[in-house]
Design an enzyme around this catalytic site. Structure first.
Site, mmCIF file in Angstrom:
data_model
loop_
_atom_site.group_PDB
_atom_site.id
_atom_site.type_symbol
_atom_site.label_atom_id
_atom_site.label_comp_id
_atom_site.label_asym_id
_atom_site.label_seq_id
_atom_site.Cartn_x
_atom_site.Cartn_y
_atom_site.Cartn_z
ATOM 1 N N VAL B 12 0.813 -1.211 0.000
ATOM 2 C CA VAL B 12 0.000 0.000 0.000
ATOM 3 C C VAL B 12 0.856 1.274 0.000
ATOM 4 O O VAL B 12 0.320 2.376 -0.127
ATOM 5 C CB VAL B 12 -0.948 -0.007 1.231
ATOM 6 N N SER B 13 2.170 1.157 0.108
ATOM 7 C CA SER B 13 3.036 2.335 0.203
ATOM 8 C C SER B 13 3.347 2.938 -1.172
ATOM 9 O O SER B 13 3.923 2.270 -2.033
ATOM 10 C CB SER B 13 4.351 1.958 0.894
ATOM 11 N N PRO B 14 2.973 4.208 -1.382
ATOM 12 C CA PRO B 14 3.242 4.855 -2.679
ATOM 13 C C PRO B 14 4.735 4.915 -3.010
ATOM 14 O O PRO B 14 5.136 4.632 -4.146
ATOM 15 C CB PRO B 14 2.683 6.265 -2.498
ATOM 16 N N ALA B 16 7.072 2.965 -1.853
ATOM 17 C CA ALA B 16 7.559 1.609 -2.102
ATOM 18 C C ALA B 16 7.149 1.152 -3.504
ATOM 19 O O ALA B 16 7.897 0.438 -4.182
ATOM 20 C CB ALA B 16 7.034 0.647 -1.044
ATOM 21 N N TYR B 17 5.974 1.563 -3.949
ATOM 22 C CA TYR B 17 5.574 1.271 -5.345
ATOM 23 C C TYR B 17 6.644 1.773 -6.309
ATOM 24 O O TYR B 17 7.102 1.034 -7.192
ATOM 25 C CB TYR B 17 4.212 1.911 -5.640
#
Lengths: 201, 201
Positions: B12-14, B16-17
């Site tokens: 869910v981490s932007p 990390a995306y």
């Protein structure tokens, strides 16, 4: 000539120290100047209920102390964690505001010199006498600089700058604004450079 | 062969995306592999009393939403703010753990595909049926993947991973560890690369 880059910072911010050393060179590369905007982080932290990185929970504070050092090495700059840290920097900021009037072309040199001294210290950067010596080393009137620490006009100017910062959403440092676009943090310098090069992206 | 890079993240981490799309290529450039370590940020946030960036005070939340978009453009990646956001990603993480056993060579492709889907969505990335379809698209057993969502062994493994993360001081994502040296954030990738190239700096 394009508009100056707004550079909001506190002399006590480690990441602002790193960015301060290169922002003027970076700006000049793209035909820009820097409008140095000293503020007090303690004031703008009220915007978000934030606090100094080294006063966060221990696991986070330790990470940041390590990251300050590593980010300095990455930028080929010295770094010695100051003690005490953080400190108040009202006088440092007031002298900086005084210099913006007395010798605008030397403000960048002053900021680089003071932050470098503090982060490779020890250096009492908020002491009027220490500030006077720094200003004198730049060929200016040290006594006049020291007097600025108690000058009501400079006090009011610093207060107004902090209020202006809060009003436009500044909540950390360094805070860099290019034609209205805000970038937070030394680690946004690559984006700042691309923005300057391309006029946005 | 040097040790694998630990890559702790939540689907869910932007940020990390963004890092997930390039970390494996970056690692391979320096003869390294990636050990994908899905966790739940909600768990490790307890380490520091932290909270999702979009749930911070409005001035900060707005800055980050803008920065997600800009940082994605900077990385030449699409970005559509998911709604709802954030979401729970237990099932996504459990299927990822299942893949680490069933097809370790495809875990990177799975992470890139799922995070890209979520951040250019809409995509129900925590739904077992959606996950089954993704896994099937990679040529694997979709039903087995969906079953992993309710598999006690995978649940325990995810719990243990979150505890391990907290024990070693992880408090955000992406969290990248190279031979014991921890880097937090997509914006630390330039430091990660120099560390890989020089074996430290």
């Amino acid at each position: 000539m394009s508009a100056a880059i707004e550079y909001w910072f506190d002399f006590v911010s480690p990441y602002a120290y790193l960015a301060s050393q290169s922002i003027e060179t970076l700006a000049a590369k793209y035909g820009r100047t820097v409008d140095w905007k000293p503020i007090l982080l303690g004031a703008v932290f009220k915007n978000t209920g934030s606090m100094p990185l080294t006063m966060r929970p221990p696991v986070m504070a330790e990470y940041f102390k390590h990251d300050f050092q590593r980010s300095a090495r990455f930028a080929n700059l010295p770094f010695v964690m100051p003690d005490p840290f953080p400190i108040n920097t009202q006088n440092t900021a007031r002298v900086c505001l005084w210099m913006k009037q007395a010798a605008p072309h030397l403000v960048g040199a002053f900021v680089r010199q003071v932050t470098l001294a503090y982060f490779s210290g020890p250096a009492a950067i908020n002491e009027p006498q220490w500030l006077a010596a720094q200003v004198q080393a730049l060929g200016l009137d040290g006594a006049a600089a020291a007097a600025a620490c108690e000058d009501v006009a400079r006090k009011d100017e610093l207060k107004a700058a902090c209020e202006q910062a809060m009003a436009q959403g500044v909540f950390g440092a360094p805070w860099i604004v290019i034609d209205g676009e805000a970038f937070w943090g030394n680690d946004r310098l690559p984006q700042v450079e691309l923005w300057l090069a391309n006029g946005g992206f």
